[in-house]
Motif scaffolding. Structure first.
Motif, PDB file in Angstrom:
ATOM      1  N   HIS A   1       0.847  -1.299  -0.277  1.00  0.00           N
ATOM      2  CA  HIS A   1       0.302  -0.086  -0.364  1.00  0.00           C
ATOM      3  C   HIS A   1       1.194   1.800   0.189  1.00  0.00           C
ATOM      4  O   HIS A   1       0.629   2.407  -0.387  1.00  0.00           O
ATOM      5  CB  HIS A   1      -1.083  -0.063   1.329  1.00  0.00           C
ATOM      6  N   GLN A   2       2.067   1.331   0.163  1.00  0.00           N
ATOM      7  CA  GLN A   2       2.571   2.181   0.350  1.00  0.00           C
ATOM      8  C   GLN A   2       3.862   2.737  -1.216  1.00  0.00           C
ATOM      9  O   GLN A   2       4.641   1.738  -1.860  1.00  0.00           O
ATOM     10  CB  GLN A   2       4.582   1.754   1.091  1.00  0.00           C
ATOM     11  N   VAL A   3       3.342   3.527  -1.599  1.00  0.00           N
ATOM     12  CA  VAL A   3       3.914   3.658  -2.984  1.00  0.00           C
ATOM     13  C   VAL A   3       4.990   4.981  -2.980  1.00  0.00           C
ATOM     14  O   VAL A   3       4.233   6.182  -2.333  1.00  0.00           O
ATOM     15  CB  VAL A   3       2.297   4.830  -3.846  1.00  0.00           C
ATOM     16  N   GLU A   4       6.217   5.328  -3.698  1.00  0.00           N
ATOM     17  CA  GLU A   4       6.501   6.246  -3.647  1.00  0.00           C
ATOM     18  C   GLU A   4       6.407   7.047  -5.202  1.00  0.00           C
ATOM     19  O   GLU A   4       6.057   7.030  -5.725  1.00  0.00           O
ATOM     20  CB  GLU A   4       8.131   6.079  -3.814  1.00  0.00           C
ATOM     21  N   SER A   5       6.833   8.322  -4.611  1.00  0.00           N
ATOM     22  CA  SER A   5       6.056   9.806  -5.470  1.00  0.00           C
ATOM     23  C   SER A   5       6.703   9.974  -6.864  1.00  0.00           C
ATOM     24  O   SER A   5       6.818  10.044  -8.216  1.00  0.00           O
ATOM     25  CB  SER A   5       6.239  11.321  -4.891  1.00  0.00           C
ATOM     26  N   TYR A   6       8.295   9.148  -6.739  1.00  0.00           N
ATOM     27  CA  TYR A   6       8.976   8.952  -7.860  1.00  0.00           C
ATOM     28  C   TYR A   6       8.303   7.796  -8.695  1.00  0.00           C
ATOM     29  O   TYR A   6       8.509   7.955  -9.676  1.00  0.00           O
ATOM     30  CB  TYR A   6      10.310   8.310  -7.385  1.00  0.00           C
ATOM     31  N   ALA A   7       7.741   6.554  -7.889  1.00  0.00           N
ATOM     32  CA  ALA A   7       7.235   5.945  -9.425  1.00  0.00           C
ATOM     33  C   ALA A   7       6.079   6.231  -9.744  1.00  0.00           C
ATOM     34  O   ALA A   7       5.753   5.859 -11.273  1.00  0.00           O
ATOM     35  CB  ALA A   7       6.576   4.835  -7.838  1.00  0.00           C
ATOM     36  N   ILE A   8       5.136   7.345  -9.052  1.00  0.00           N
ATOM     37  CA  ILE A   8       4.172   7.587  -9.574  1.00  0.00           C
ATOM     38  C   ILE A   8       4.341   8.730 -11.167  1.00  0.00           C
ATOM     39  O   ILE A   8       3.734   8.603 -11.967  1.00  0.00           O
ATOM     40  CB  ILE A   8       3.376   8.442  -8.349  1.00  0.00           C
ATOM     41  N   GLU A   9       5.629   9.837 -10.486  1.00  0.00           N
ATOM     42  CA  GLU A   9       5.905  10.432 -11.397  1.00  0.00           C
ATOM     43  C   GLU A   9       6.786   9.530 -12.997  1.00  0.00           C
ATOM     44  O   GLU A   9       6.751  10.429 -14.396  1.00  0.00           O
ATOM     45  CB  GLU A   9       7.222  11.473 -11.280  1.00  0.00           C
ATOM     46  N   CYS A  10       7.747   8.506 -13.099  1.00  0.00           N
ATOM     47  CA  CYS A  10       7.379   7.894 -13.847  1.00  0.00           C
ATOM     48  C   CYS A  10       6.711   7.548 -14.563  1.00  0.00           C
ATOM     49  O   CYS A  10       6.731   7.435 -15.537  1.00  0.00           O
ATOM     50  CB  CYS A  10       8.741   6.752 -13.475  1.00  0.00           C
ATOM     51  N   ALA A  11       6.081   7.062 -14.116  1.00  0.00           N
ATOM     52  CA  ALA A  11       5.113   6.262 -15.106  1.00  0.00           C
ATOM     53  C   ALA A  11       4.021   7.354 -15.576  1.00  0.00           C
ATOM     54  O   ALA A  11       3.775   6.860 -16.781  1.00  0.00           O
ATOM     55  CB  ALA A  11       4.096   5.457 -13.899  1.00  0.00           C
ATOM     56  N   VAL A  12       3.757   8.236 -14.923  1.00  0.00           N
ATOM     57  CA  VAL A  12       2.705   9.716 -15.495  1.00  0.00           C
ATOM     58  C   VAL A  12       4.382   9.683 -16.769  1.00  0.00           C
ATOM     59  O   VAL A  12       3.880   9.878 -18.107  1.00  0.00           O
ATOM     60  CB  VAL A  12       2.854  11.035 -14.639  1.00  0.00           C
ATOM     61  N   ALA A  13       5.112   9.635 -16.446  1.00  0.00           N
ATOM     62  CA  ALA A  13       6.150  10.408 -17.265  1.00  0.00           C
ATOM     63  C   ALA A  13       5.859   9.782 -18.975  1.00  0.00           C
ATOM     64  O   ALA A  13       6.153  10.325 -20.363  1.00  0.00           O
ATOM     65  CB  ALA A  13       7.520  10.582 -17.263  1.00  0.00           C
ATOM     66  N   ASP A  14       5.959   8.079 -18.939  1.00  0.00           N
ATOM     67  CA  ASP A  14       6.252   7.129 -19.610  1.00  0.00           C
ATOM     68  C   ASP A  14       4.764   7.176 -20.096  1.00  0.00           C
ATOM     69  O   ASP A  14       4.433   7.204 -21.676  1.00  0.00           O
ATOM     70  CB  ASP A  14       6.062   5.579 -18.690  1.00  0.00           C
ATOM     71  N   LEU A  15       3.511   7.342 -19.538  1.00  0.00           N
ATOM     72  CA  LEU A  15       2.161   7.384 -20.698  1.00  0.00           C
ATOM     73  C   LEU A  15       2.114   8.395 -21.347  1.00  0.00           C
ATOM     74  O   LEU A  15       1.725   8.758 -22.374  1.00  0.00           O
ATOM     75  CB  LEU A  15       1.168   7.425 -19.458  1.00  0.00           C
ATOM     76  N   MET A  16       2.385   9.713 -20.836  1.00  0.00           N
ATOM     77  CA  MET A  16       2.543  11.086 -20.964  1.00  0.00           C
ATOM     78  C   MET A  16       3.450  11.162 -22.599  1.00  0.00           C
ATOM     79  O   MET A  16       3.567  11.219 -24.055  1.00  0.00           O
ATOM     80  CB  MET A  16       3.178  11.940 -20.892  1.00  0.00           C
ATOM     81  N   ALA A  17       4.353  10.289 -22.415  1.00  0.00           N
ATOM     82  CA  ALA A  17       5.480  10.487 -23.578  1.00  0.00           C
ATOM     83  C   ALA A  17       4.905   9.283 -24.800  1.00  0.00           C
ATOM     84  O   ALA A  17       5.234  10.034 -26.098  1.00  0.00           O
ATOM     85  CB  ALA A  17       6.861   9.565 -22.938  1.00  0.00           C
ATOM     86  N   LEU A  18       4.455   7.926 -24.598  1.00  0.00           N
ATOM     87  CA  LEU A  18       3.570   7.316 -25.275  1.00  0.00           C
ATOM     88  C   LEU A  18       2.698   8.207 -26.286  1.00  0.00           C
ATOM     89  O   LEU A  18       2.408   8.055 -27.392  1.00  0.00           O
ATOM     90  CB  LEU A  18       3.479   5.990 -24.631  1.00  0.00           C
ATOM     91  N   VAL A  19       2.326   8.945 -25.824  1.00  0.00           N
ATOM     92  CA  VAL A  19       0.589   9.450 -26.209  1.00  0.00           C
ATOM     93  C   VAL A  19       1.690  10.477 -27.458  1.00  0.00           C
ATOM     94  O   VAL A  19       1.075  10.380 -28.395  1.00  0.00           O
ATOM     95  CB  VAL A  19      -0.248  10.092 -24.618  1.00  0.00           C
ATOM     96  N   ARG A  20       2.736  10.944 -27.072  1.00  0.00           N
ATOM     97  CA  ARG A  20       2.944  12.314 -27.707  1.00  0.00           C
ATOM     98  C   ARG A  20       3.558  11.548 -28.955  1.00  0.00           C
ATOM     99  O   ARG A  20       3.332  11.415 -30.000  1.00  0.00           O
ATOM    100  CB  ARG A  20       4.021  12.980 -27.159  1.00  0.00           C
ATOM    101  N   ALA A  21       4.084  10.380 -28.527  1.00  0.00           N
ATOM    102  CA  ALA A  21       5.024   9.632 -29.608  1.00  0.00           C
ATOM    103  C   ALA A  21       3.317   8.585 -30.896  1.00  0.00           C
ATOM    104  O   ALA A  21       3.721   8.800 -31.834  1.00  0.00           O
ATOM    105  CB  ALA A  21       5.491   8.608 -29.058  1.00  0.00           C
ATOM    106  N   THR A  22       3.126   7.882 -29.976  1.00  0.00           N
ATOM    107  CA  THR A  22       2.110   7.481 -30.952  1.00  0.00           C
ATOM    108  C   THR A  22       1.168   9.260 -31.688  1.00  0.00           C
ATOM    109  O   THR A  22       1.100   8.018 -32.881  1.00  0.00           O
ATOM    110  CB  THR A  22       0.503   6.735 -29.522  1.00  0.00           C
ATOM    111  N   ALA A  23       0.611   9.701 -30.715  1.00  0.00           N
ATOM    112  CA  ALA A  23       0.199  10.626 -31.591  1.00  0.00           C
ATOM    113  C   ALA A  23       0.819  11.243 -32.829  1.00  0.00           C
ATOM    114  O   ALA A  23       0.053  11.498 -34.036  1.00  0.00           O
ATOM    115  CB  ALA A  23      -0.425  11.657 -31.067  1.00  0.00           C
ATOM    116  N   GLU A  24       2.077  11.496 -32.781  1.00  0.00           N
ATOM    117  CA  GLU A  24       2.789  12.009 -34.259  1.00  0.00           C
ATOM    118  C   GLU A  24       3.022  10.419 -34.805  1.00  0.00           C
ATOM    119  O   GLU A  24       2.798  10.727 -36.146  1.00  0.00           O
ATOM    120  CB  GLU A  24       4.584  12.679 -33.105  1.00  0.00           C
TER     121      GLU A  24
END
Length: 430
Positions: A318-341
Motif C-alpha cells: 500500500h506504500q507508493v513512492e512519489s518517484y514511481a508515480i512520476e516515472c509512470a506518468v512521464a512514460d504514459l505522456m511520452a507514449l501519448v505524444r509519440a503515438t500521436a506523432e
C-alpha cells in the motif's frame, strides 16, 4: 501524413503536402467543397481576429474539418492558377494558431500550418481538424454566430442546427467517456491489487485520425521515440515502467501492439509493467508501483520491515513512492505524444488511477531535502480518485512538458504530497 479533399479529388494516397500536389490540383481545376477552400492572399497578422480567418476556421471545424489553401485563384469555385500568398513568418504562423484559440469559442486546437515556398508563388496550407466540441462560435461585439460550410460557401447556422450540434457534442462526450472507461477497465483486469498498488494509465484520441494501422516496425519506432521523451520528462532516478517491458518485440494483440512484462523473476517482480499501443491511436499502461524496495534505513523503518545490515527490504504493497508515480506518468505522456506523432492524432482524453484493494489505506511517500524517504506528509487514502485531463499531443514541447508536470502533480497532491521531484520543465518565458 495528410489526406484532404485535394488528395481525394486527385485520387492520391495520404501523404505530405508538396508543390507538385498543389500544381496538380490547380491543373485539374479542383473545385471547392465542404472541406476545401481556395484563397489568394494570407490574412494580415495585425488585426487577424477581425478578419474572416476565425470564421473560416470555425466553419471548417463545425463541418468535420477541412483545409484552407492560400495562394490559389479560383473561378466559379474551381482552382485556376497559382498566386503568391505572401510571406509566412514565424510570428504570423503563431498568430494563426493563436487566433483559432482566442477568437473562437470553444477554441479550435491542432491547426496544421504549412508553407510551400517557391520563388514568386508562395502557398500556405492550413489544415483544420475535425472537432467534437462544436458548435464553435464567433463573437463580434455583442453578437455571436456559428458558421458552417454549405458545399463551397460559408453560412451561419440556424437555431435548430446549433441545437443539434450541441446535442451531438454531448453524445460524443458520452461515447468518449465510455471508450476511456472500457480502456481503463481492460487494463485493470487481472492485476494483484490486493497485494500491491498498481498505476493504470489510459489515453484515447478524441477524434481518431489513424489512416492505416501501425506495422511492427512502426510500433518499434514509436517505442524508441517514447523512451527518449520519457527520459526527458523524468530522469532515471526513479523506476520507469517502460524499461520493464519488451520494447524491441511488441506482440500483436486485438487491434493493438502489446509490450509484455520482462520483470518476470522473483527478484524483479516488484517492477512488473505492461503497455499497449492500439490501432486507433489509444494507449494503455499498467505498472506495479507498491511494494518497491526501500532505498534507505529510514525507508525500511517506514515499511515496517527493518532488517539487519544491507538486506533488501520492501515497502508494503500500500506504500507508493512519489518517484514511481512520476516515472509512470512521464512514460504514459511520452507514449501519448509519440503515438500521436505516428498516427496523426492530436487531442487526447487521459485518465490515470492507482488501484489498491488491500486492507491498509494507500500511502504516497516522498523525499525530504536530504533525499530520504518519509511519509509524515501523506494523507492516507482509502480510495484514489482517477485523475482525468485532456491534452493536445501536438502542442509545443514546453507546453506539453508542463502538462506532464501538472498531471503528475495532481496525482501526488491527492496523497498529501505538495511537489513532484523528477519532472522539472524549464520555466516558461514571461
Amino acid at each position: 501524413m495528410s489526406f484532404t479533399a485535394v488528395h481525394r479529388a486527385l485520387g492520391v494516397a495520404p501523404g505530405p503536402w508538396t508543390e507538385d500536389l498543389l500544381d496538380a490540383a490547380v491543373a485539374a481545376g479542383v473545385t471547392e467543397t465542404n472541406d476545401l477552400d481556395w484563397k489568394t492572399d494570407l490574412p494580415p497578422a495585425k488585426g487577424l481576429s477581425q478578419t474572416d480567418f476565425p470564421k473560416d476556421v470555425a466553419a471548417m471545424a463545425n463541418s468535420g474539418g477541412g483545409v484552407i489553401i492560400y495562394g490559389v485563384r479560383e473561378s466559379q469555385k474551381a482552382a485556376t492558377e497559382r498566386m503568391d500568398a505572401g510571406e509566412l513568418t514565424e510570428v504570423h504562423e503563431r498568430s494563426l494558431r493563436s487566433v483559432a484559440i482566442t477568437a473562437i469559442s470553444p477554441p479550435v486546437f491542432g491547426l496544421d500550418v504549412q508553407c510551400l515556398d517557391t520563388t514568386g508563388n508562395r502557398a500556405v496550407v492550413v489544415e483544420i481538424p475535425s472537432s467534437v466540441d462544436g458548435p464553435h462560435l464567433i463573437y463580434r461585439g455583442d453578437y455571436f454566430g456559428a458558421p458552417v460550410r454549405n458545399n463551397a460557401d460559408t453560412v451561419w447556422m440556424k437555431e435548430r442546427q446549433i441545437e443539434a450540434m450541441y446535442r451531438a457534442r454531448f453524445e460524443e462526450r458520452r461515447h468518449a467517456t465510455e471508450a476511456l472507461d472500457a480502456l481503463f477497465t481492460e487494463v485493470s483486469v487481472g492485476r494483484d491489487t490486493h497485494e500491491r498498488a498498481w498505476l493504470m494509465g489510459v489515453a484515447h484520441p478524441r477524434v481518431p485520425h489513424l489512416l492505416e494501422r501501425l506495422t511492427r516496425e512502426g510500433a518499434q519506432a514509436v517505442l524508441k521515440r517514447t523512451e527518449k521523451l520519457a527520459l526527458t520528462y523524468a530522469s532515471r532516478r526513479g523506476v520507469h515502467p517502460l524499461e520493464n517491458v519488451d520494447r524491441l518485440n511488441p506482440r500483436p494483440g486485438l487491434r493493438r501492439w502489446v509490450c509484455v512484462n520482462t520483470a518476470t523473476s522473483e527478484r524483479s517482480r516488484w517492477k512488473e509493467a505492461w503497455l499497449a499501443i492500439h490501432h486507433d491511436g489509444s494507449v494503455s499502461l499498467a505498472a506495479a508501483i507498491g511494494g518497491h524496495p526501500a532505498p534507505d534505513s529510514l525507508g525500511a523503518a517506514i515499511s515496517g520491515h527493518p532488517g539487519p545490515g544491507m538486506r533488501e527490504v520492501h515497502f508494503g504493497g500500500h506504500q507508493v513512492e512519489s518517484y514511481a508515480i512520476e516515472c509512470a506518468v512521464a512514460d504514459l505522456m511520452a507514449l501519448v505524444r509519440a503515438t500521436a506523432e505516428a498516427t496523426g492524432n492530436d487531442e487526447y482524453d487521459l485518465r490515470v488511477g492507482i488501484e489498491w484493494t488491500g486492507a491498509e489505506p494507500l500511502t504516497i511517500l516522498t523525499k525530504d531535502t536530504m533525499g530520504l524517504t518519509y511519509g509524515d506528509a501523506s494523507v492516507p487514502l482509502h480510495r484514489f480518485t482517477p485523475v482525468a485531463t485532456t491534452v493536445n499531443a501536438g502542442e509545443p514541447d514546453l507546453d506539453y512538458f508542463w502538462h506532464v508536470h501538472d498531471l503528475a502533480q495532481d496525482c501526488v497532491n491527492q496523497g498529501g504530497i505538495s511537489y513532484v521531484h523528477l519532472i522539472r520543465p524549464p520555466a516558461r518565458d514571461s
